[in-house]
Write a protein that holds these residues in place. Structure first.
Motif, PDB file in Angstrom:
ATOM      1  N   GLU A  89      -2.144 -12.785  -1.105  1.00 22.98           N
ATOM      2  CA  GLU A  89      -2.697 -11.643  -1.846  1.00 22.98           C
ATOM      3  C   GLU A  89      -3.954 -12.012  -2.631  1.00 22.98           C
ATOM      4  O   GLU A  89      -4.737 -11.147  -3.007  1.00 22.98           O
ATOM      5  CB  GLU A  89      -1.655 -11.067  -2.808  1.00 22.98           C
ATOM      6  N   ASP A  90      -4.151 -13.307  -2.916  1.00 25.48           N
ATOM      7  CA  ASP A  90      -5.318 -13.731  -3.683  1.00 25.48           C
ATOM      8  C   ASP A  90      -6.615 -13.597  -2.899  1.00 25.48           C
ATOM      9  O   ASP A  90      -7.689 -13.583  -3.470  1.00 25.48           O
ATOM     10  CB  ASP A  90      -5.162 -15.190  -4.128  1.00 25.48           C
ATOM     11  N   ARG A  91      -6.528 -13.494  -1.578  1.00 29.96           N
ATOM     12  CA  ARG A  91      -7.729 -13.416  -0.752  1.00 29.96           C
ATOM     13  C   ARG A  91      -8.285 -11.996  -0.685  1.00 29.96           C
ATOM     14  O   ARG A  91      -9.468 -11.814  -0.477  1.00 29.96           O
ATOM     15  CB  ARG A  91      -7.421 -13.916   0.646  1.00 29.96           C
ATOM     16  N   ASP A  92      -7.469 -10.989  -0.846  1.00 29.21           N
ATOM     17  CA  ASP A  92      -7.877  -9.589  -0.721  1.00 29.21           C
ATOM     18  C   ASP A  92      -7.732  -8.930  -2.083  1.00 29.21           C
ATOM     19  O   ASP A  92      -6.634  -8.539  -2.478  1.00 29.21           O
ATOM     20  CB  ASP A  92      -6.995  -8.897   0.322  1.00 29.21           C
ATOM     21  N   ARG A  93      -8.809  -8.810  -2.829  1.00 28.73           N
ATOM     22  CA  ARG A  93      -8.770  -8.276  -4.186  1.00 28.73           C
ATOM     23  C   ARG A  93      -9.703  -7.084  -4.317  1.00 28.73           C
ATOM     24  O   ARG A  93     -10.528  -6.825  -3.474  1.00 28.73           O
ATOM     25  CB  ARG A  93      -9.178  -9.367  -5.190  1.00 28.73           C
ATOM     26  N   GLY A  94      -9.578  -6.351  -5.412  1.00 32.61           N
ATOM     27  CA  GLY A  94     -10.464  -5.240  -5.697  1.00 32.61           C
ATOM     28  C   GLY A  94      -9.861  -3.875  -5.419  1.00 32.61           C
ATOM     29  O   GLY A  94     -10.475  -2.858  -5.678  1.00 32.61           O
ATOM     30  N   TYR A  95      -8.637  -3.836  -4.910  1.00 32.12           N
ATOM     31  CA  TYR A  95      -7.971  -2.565  -4.649  1.00 32.12           C
ATOM     32  C   TYR A  95      -7.482  -1.949  -5.952  1.00 32.12           C
ATOM     33  O   TYR A  95      -7.496  -2.587  -7.001  1.00 32.12           O
ATOM     34  CB  TYR A  95      -6.806  -2.753  -3.675  1.00 32.12           C
ATOM     35  N   ALA A  96      -7.045  -0.717  -5.892  1.00 31.25           N
ATOM     36  CA  ALA A  96      -6.489  -0.022  -7.058  1.00 31.25           C
ATOM     37  C   ALA A  96      -5.066   0.400  -6.730  1.00 31.25           C
ATOM     38  O   ALA A  96      -4.740   0.683  -5.582  1.00 31.25           O
ATOM     39  CB  ALA A  96      -7.333   1.208  -7.391  1.00 31.25           C
ATOM     40  N   ASP A  97      -4.224   0.417  -7.735  1.00 28.28           N
ATOM     41  CA  ASP A  97      -2.860   0.920  -7.590  1.00 28.28           C
ATOM     42  C   ASP A  97      -2.767   2.262  -8.298  1.00 28.28           C
ATOM     43  O   ASP A  97      -3.113   2.377  -9.472  1.00 28.28           O
ATOM     44  CB  ASP A  97      -1.841  -0.044  -8.202  1.00 28.28           C
ATOM     45  N   TRP A  98      -2.322   3.293  -7.575  1.00 23.42           N
ATOM     46  CA  TRP A  98      -2.128   4.640  -8.111  1.00 23.42           C
ATOM     47  C   TRP A  98      -0.654   4.751  -8.451  1.00 23.42           C
ATOM     48  O   TRP A  98       0.187   4.750  -7.560  1.00 23.42           O
ATOM     49  CB  TRP A  98      -2.556   5.651  -7.057  1.00 23.42           C
ATOM     50  N   VAL A  99      -0.334   4.822  -9.735  1.00 27.58           N
ATOM     51  CA  VAL A  99       1.047   4.816 -10.204  1.00 27.58           C
ATOM     52  C   VAL A  99       1.416   6.229 -10.652  1.00 27.58           C
ATOM     53  O   VAL A  99       0.794   6.781 -11.557  1.00 27.58           O
ATOM     54  CB  VAL A  99       1.215   3.821 -11.384  1.00 27.58           C
ATOM     55  N   THR A 150     -10.457  -0.642  -1.242  1.00 25.61           N
ATOM     56  CA  THR A 150     -11.797  -0.541  -1.825  1.00 25.61           C
ATOM     57  C   THR A 150     -12.639   0.513  -1.118  1.00 25.61           C
ATOM     58  O   THR A 150     -13.504   1.128  -1.741  1.00 25.61           O
ATOM     59  CB  THR A 150     -12.513  -1.902  -1.762  1.00 25.61           C
ATOM     60  N   SER A 151     -12.367   0.765   0.151  1.00 29.74           N
ATOM     61  CA  SER A 151     -13.126   1.798   0.874  1.00 29.74           C
ATOM     62  C   SER A 151     -12.859   3.186   0.307  1.00 29.74           C
ATOM     63  O   SER A 151     -13.691   4.080   0.422  1.00 29.74           O
ATOM     64  CB  SER A 151     -12.779   1.766   2.363  1.00 29.74           C
ATOM     65  N   ALA A 152     -11.700   3.400  -0.336  1.00 31.30           N
ATOM     66  CA  ALA A 152     -11.366   4.696  -0.918  1.00 31.30           C
ATOM     67  C   ALA A 152     -11.828   4.817  -2.367  1.00 31.30           C
ATOM     68  O   ALA A 152     -12.132   5.898  -2.839  1.00 31.30           O
ATOM     69  CB  ALA A 152      -9.859   4.936  -0.841  1.00 31.30           C
ATOM     70  N   THR A 153     -11.884   3.693  -3.090  1.00 32.34           N
ATOM     71  CA  THR A 153     -12.194   3.744  -4.521  1.00 32.34           C
ATOM     72  C   THR A 153     -13.652   3.486  -4.839  1.00 32.34           C
ATOM     73  O   THR A 153     -14.149   3.903  -5.874  1.00 32.34           O
ATOM     74  CB  THR A 153     -11.362   2.703  -5.292  1.00 32.34           C
ATOM     75  N   GLY A 154     -14.322   2.733  -3.963  1.00 30.39           N
ATOM     76  CA  GLY A 154     -15.696   2.336  -4.257  1.00 30.39           C
ATOM     77  C   GLY A 154     -15.769   1.073  -5.104  1.00 30.39           C
ATOM     78  O   GLY A 154     -16.860   0.582  -5.405  1.00 30.39           O
ATOM     79  N   PHE A 155     -14.612   0.518  -5.487  1.00 28.87           N
ATOM     80  CA  PHE A 155     -14.613  -0.745  -6.231  1.00 28.87           C
ATOM     81  C   PHE A 155     -15.084  -1.858  -5.297  1.00 28.87           C
ATOM     82  O   PHE A 155     -14.773  -1.836  -4.101  1.00 28.87           O
ATOM     83  CB  PHE A 155     -13.214  -1.107  -6.745  1.00 28.87           C
ATOM     84  N   PRO A 156     -15.776  -2.845  -5.808  1.00 26.83           N
ATOM     85  CA  PRO A 156     -16.201  -3.935  -4.923  1.00 26.83           C
ATOM     86  C   PRO A 156     -15.013  -4.806  -4.507  1.00 26.83           C
ATOM     87  O   PRO A 156     -14.142  -5.109  -5.324  1.00 26.83           O
ATOM     88  CB  PRO A 156     -17.188  -4.727  -5.779  1.00 26.83           C
ATOM     89  N   ALA A 157     -14.978  -5.188  -3.242  1.00 30.79           N
ATOM     90  CA  ALA A 157     -13.960  -6.126  -2.762  1.00 30.79           C
ATOM     91  C   ALA A 157     -14.365  -7.528  -3.218  1.00 30.79           C
ATOM     92  O   ALA A 157     -15.547  -7.843  -3.313  1.00 30.79           O
ATOM     93  CB  ALA A 157     -13.881  -6.063  -1.248  1.00 30.79           C
ATOM     94  N   TRP A 158     -13.377  -8.349  -3.519  1.00 34.94           N
ATOM     95  CA  TRP A 158     -13.664  -9.722  -3.929  1.00 34.94           C
ATOM     96  C   TRP A 158     -12.453 -10.595  -3.636  1.00 34.94           C
ATOM     97  O   TRP A 158     -11.386 -10.111  -3.305  1.00 34.94           O
ATOM     98  CB  TRP A 158     -14.040  -9.783  -5.409  1.00 34.94           C
ATOM     99  N   SER A 159     -12.624 -11.882  -3.746  1.00 33.37           N
ATOM    100  CA  SER A 159     -11.502 -12.805  -3.595  1.00 33.37           C
ATOM    101  C   SER A 159     -11.675 -13.929  -4.605  1.00 33.37           C
ATOM    102  O   SER A 159     -12.773 -14.176  -5.094  1.00 33.37           O
ATOM    103  CB  SER A 159     -11.418 -13.361  -2.174  1.00 33.37           C
ATOM    104  N   ARG A 160     -10.585 -14.580  -4.894  1.00 34.96           N
ATOM    105  CA  ARG A 160     -10.628 -15.690  -5.848  1.00 34.96           C
ATOM    106  C   ARG A 160     -11.330 -16.882  -5.225  1.00 34.96           C
ATOM    107  O   ARG A 160     -11.399 -17.023  -4.015  1.00 34.96           O
ATOM    108  CB  ARG A 160      -9.210 -16.085  -6.242  1.00 34.96           C
ATOM    109  N   TRP A 161     -11.798 -17.774  -6.108  1.00 34.55           N
ATOM    110  CA  TRP A 161     -12.337 -19.039  -5.613  1.00 34.55           C
ATOM    111  C   TRP A 161     -11.241 -19.743  -4.838  1.00 34.55           C
ATOM    112  O   TRP A 161     -10.064 -19.644  -5.163  1.00 34.55           O
ATOM    113  CB  TRP A 161     -12.792 -19.911  -6.760  1.00 34.55           C
TER     114      TRP A 161
END
Length: 106
Positions: free
Chosen positions: A73-83, A54-65
């Motif tokens: 992996e459910d605790r660290d969300r908001g990243y992007a995958d570059w395919v 998220t520090s590279a994309t600017g997307f907000p970090a979040w986690s599931r309830w």
């Protein structure tokens, strides 16, 4: 010469698209796993996936309830995958695909 409705024509492409959408909807409706079993499970050959934080994309970090956390992996969300398929460069055509998860509600 291409004839109307023949293979590769616009009409043929639209029919194939509609058939594919109908197949996908049918599989989702018939799923007994909320769609989990129908999701892709493997990375296609010749593809590299780079996870962007998220520090590279600017997307907000979040986690599931907490009651929806089933794996680390459910605790660290908001990243992007570059395919990126192997062998492509900056001049290659590309598709930007954005999504917010699968078709399952959490």
């Amino acid at each position: 010469a291409m004839r109307p409705g023949g293979s590769g024509s616009a009409i043929s492409v639209v029919r194939q698209f509609r058939d594919n959408v109908a197949r996908c909807i049918s599989r989702m409706l018939e799923s007994t796993t909320l769609g989990i079993a129908e999701l892709d499970q493997r990375i296609a050959p010749g593809v590299t996936i780079t996870r962007l934080p998220t520090s590279a994309t600017g997307f907000p970090a979040w986690s599931r309830w907490e009651d929806r956390v089933t794996r680390p992996e459910d605790r660290d969300r908001g990243y992007a995958d570059w395919v990126v398929p192997h062998g492509v460069g900056n001049d290659s055509p590309r598709i930007l695909y954005c999504h917010g998860g699968s078709y399952e509600n959490y």
